[in-house]
Design a protein around this motif. Structure first.
Motif, PDB file in Angstrom:
ATOM      1  N   GLU A 157      -5.052   7.736   4.976  1.00  0.00           N
ATOM      2  CA  GLU A 157      -4.462   6.876   3.956  1.00  0.00           C
ATOM      3  C   GLU A 157      -4.754   7.476   2.578  1.00  0.00           C
ATOM      4  OE1 GLU A 157      -4.741   2.435   1.993  1.00  0.00           O
ATOM      5  OE2 GLU A 157      -6.280   3.086   3.382  1.00  0.00           O
ATOM      6  N   PRO A 158      -3.758   7.670   1.730  1.00  0.00           N
ATOM      7  CA  PRO A 158      -3.991   8.335   0.437  1.00  0.00           C
ATOM      8  C   PRO A 158      -5.091   7.696  -0.403  1.00  0.00           C
ATOM      9  CG  PRO A 158      -1.655   8.277   0.893  1.00  0.00           C
ATOM     10  CD  PRO A 158      -2.318   7.481   1.987  1.00  0.00           C
ATOM     11  N   ARG A 159      -5.121   6.370  -0.477  1.00  0.00           N
ATOM     12  CA  ARG A 159      -6.144   5.720  -1.298  1.00  0.00           C
ATOM     13  C   ARG A 159      -7.537   5.949  -0.714  1.00  0.00           C
ATOM     14  NH1 ARG A 159      -8.650   0.993  -3.273  1.00  0.00           N
ATOM     15  NH2 ARG A 159      -8.035   0.469  -5.424  1.00  0.00           N
ATOM     16  N   GLU A 160      -7.646   5.982   0.595  1.00  0.00           N
ATOM     17  CA  GLU A 160      -8.929   6.237   1.249  1.00  0.00           C
ATOM     18  C   GLU A 160      -9.378   7.675   1.011  1.00  0.00           C
ATOM     19  OE1 GLU A 160     -12.299   6.364   3.929  1.00  0.00           O
ATOM     20  OE2 GLU A 160     -11.389   4.902   2.574  1.00  0.00           O
ATOM     21  N   ASN A 206       2.257  11.935  -4.926  1.00  0.00           N
ATOM     22  CA  ASN A 206       1.408  10.784  -4.627  1.00  0.00           C
ATOM     23  C   ASN A 206       0.200  10.817  -5.562  1.00  0.00           C
ATOM     24  OD1 ASN A 206      -0.665   9.116  -3.344  1.00  0.00           O
ATOM     25  ND2 ASN A 206       0.719   9.036  -1.594  1.00  0.00           N
ATOM     26  N   PRO A 207       0.036   9.832  -6.470  1.00  0.00           N
ATOM     27  CA  PRO A 207      -1.030   9.933  -7.472  1.00  0.00           C
ATOM     28  C   PRO A 207      -2.427   9.956  -6.888  1.00  0.00           C
ATOM     29  CG  PRO A 207      -0.009   7.746  -7.507  1.00  0.00           C
ATOM     30  CD  PRO A 207       0.834   8.605  -6.628  1.00  0.00           C
ATOM     31  N   SER A 243       0.859  -1.182   0.000  1.00  0.00           N
ATOM     32  CA  SER A 243       0.000   0.000   0.000  1.00  0.00           C
ATOM     33  C   SER A 243       0.894   1.230   0.000  1.00  0.00           C
ATOM     34  CB  SER A 243      -0.909  -0.006   1.233  1.00  0.00           C
ATOM     35  OG  SER A 243      -1.846   1.046   1.183  1.00  0.00           O
ATOM     36  N   LEU A 244       0.370   2.344  -0.513  1.00  0.00           N
ATOM     37  CA  LEU A 244       1.173   3.562  -0.640  1.00  0.00           C
ATOM     38  C   LEU A 244       1.024   4.434   0.599  1.00  0.00           C
ATOM     39  CD1 LEU A 244       2.836   4.091  -3.206  1.00  0.00           C
ATOM     40  CD2 LEU A 244       1.214   5.883  -3.795  1.00  0.00           C
TER      41      LEU A 244
END
Length: 448
Positions: free
Chosen positions: A121-124, A359-360, A29-30
């Protein structure tokens, strides 16, 4: 076993049947700086996780600094007992890692969609933005473009060296966009593309960019913003691995050479309604102009996301095709927001400011919040560069100023989440201060 678990178990079993020599899978995970963290699982344990066994990692892994250290951020890290947080497997992301010496798999994990998502969390963060937009009947279609440099694998006195031309064995030190460079570096570039495709990434156009040893890869357009950001993150990981196999070092550092162009992350975004109509093209493209206005107004407050470190800010120094102010224009690569020529169906905005090392997930989230607010406020943008070459809005070019501007912005706190903004800004502030705690040779030369 519910349907999601059944599908995951089927995915793991199909992978094991196809790759029987794979014994371990990296669950990754990023984090906030854009590095992958995770654990290496025996593949038989992965099947148990897919079937519903608990998957937990320390919550504070997300907060790591660029060098992997932990910073005190509120009560996190040092006053919270370093708790575990649940993660889940991301369906469809179990893929082969073929750039390692031994067969290996990898699979994305996330806290998004668990019983207790990590709000920073970036994806969240991106997942929450996309969910909110969907609730408003707005569905983005996204495509990333990433620039990167190839260097010689060995550093010299800590400094990168030009990649060796495979044909001549000379340093590829001439800036150009010649097609012959693609041919000369074809072995490594071809494997990068094939490896990315093995990860499920739709790679399209390859360009030899202006810098020596610099290239750009484009990805296909996706109606799933999370997956589009996944592609960008995974491409960086696989590209570095493939480069090492060929005795190169691939880097997405934003500004590796002062005298040559930096590397950017360009993001194409169009917005559609549930019927598939392009929202930006309606009413003689007035929504396009409103979306541009919202993005430009918010952009100065998003600089810690678009330029997340000291080096990334160096890229914004007036070199070719890099904006130094928040601006927009039709078919204008000097603008932060470029509107490419297209028909009404494919009308889109290309956001060109972010560095390749950003961070994409967060870059896309920040862009979407700007577009969202622009559509809601309905304001007109400043003049495009096509009409006024001096048009633009200043943005901070120093990290501590940028962090303060982001932390105090009410629109970002609402759009990305106040807790995320607090955590992210403190992470960037402390990372920057840690970076500055070094006396280099130039400082002695100037002041000793």
């Amino acid at each position: 076993m519910d349907a999601v678990c059944s599908d995951l178990v089927a995915e793991v079993r199909a992978f094991r049947q196809r790759f029987p020599d794979v014994r371990y899978v990296d669950l990754i995970s990023l984090d906030i700086p854009g590095h992958f963290y995770g654990k290496r699982y025996p593949i038989e344990m992965l099947e148990k996780v897919a079937a519903g066994s608990a998957l937990k990692l320390p919550q504070n892994c997300v907060l790591l600094g660029t060098q992997g250290g932990l910073f005190k951020i509120g009560d996190y890290c040092f006053n919270d007992g370093d708790p575990d947080a649940p993660r889940r497997l991301v369906p469809g992301t179990l893929k082969i890692v073929d750039w390692e010496k031994q067969p290996l798999g990898q699979m994305l994990i996330t806290s998004s969609g668990t019983e207790k998502p990590i709000v920073f969390e970036p994806r969240e963060v991106l997942a929450q933005v996309l969910e909110r937009l969907a609730g408003k009947g707005i569905f983005p279609v996204v495509a990333f473009e990433l620039e990167f440099y190839l260097f010689d694998r060995q550093l010299r006195d800590g400094l990168p060296q030009f990649a060796r031309d495979p044909l001549t064995d000379d340093a590829d030190d001439q800036p150009n966009m010649h097609i012959e460079r693609l041919s000369r570096f074809a072995p490594v570039l071809d494997e990068m593309v094939e490896t990315a495709r093995a990860q499920g990434i739709d790679t399209t156009v390859i360009t030899a960019e202006l810098g020596p040893g610099q290239f750009e890869i484009n990805f296909g357009h996706l109606d799933d913003g999370l997956r589009a950001a996944d592609w960008a993150a995974l491409f960086c990981r696989s590209t570095r691995g493939v480069a090492l196999k060929h005795n190169y070092r691939a880097s997405f550092m934003a500004k590796p050479y002062l005298q040559h162009p930096g590397s950017g992350m360009h993001v194409h975004v169009s917005l559609y309604d549930e019927a598939g109509n392009n929202l930006l093209a309606a009413n003689d493209q007035q929504p396009l102009r409103h979306a541009v206005a919202g993005c430009l107004e918010l952009l100065p407050h998003c600089m810690p996301i678009f330029a997340p470190n000291h080096n990334a800010l160096r890229r914004l120094s007036g070199t070719v095709n890099v904006a130094t102010r928040a601006s927009w224009g039709f078919e204008d690569r000097d603008a932060c927001l470029r509107v490419p020529e297209s028909d009404a169906r494919n009308l889109r905005i290309e956001h060109r400011l972010a560095g390749a090392d950003a961070n994409p997930y967060l870059v896309l989230a920040a862009i979407l919040v700007g577009l969202e607010q622009g559509l809601e406020t309905g304001r007109q943008p400043i003049a495009p560069l096509n009409e006024d070459r001096s048009s633009g809005i200043n943005f901070p070019l120093e990290m501590l100023e940028a962090v303060q501007s982001m932390q105090n912005n009410a629109q970002l706190r609402e759009g990305l989440g106040a807790e995320f903004v607090n955590v992210y800004c403190e992470n960037k502030r402390q990372d920057h201060l840690a970076f500055m705690q070094d006396i280099n040779a130039r400082e002695y030369r100037w002041y000793l």
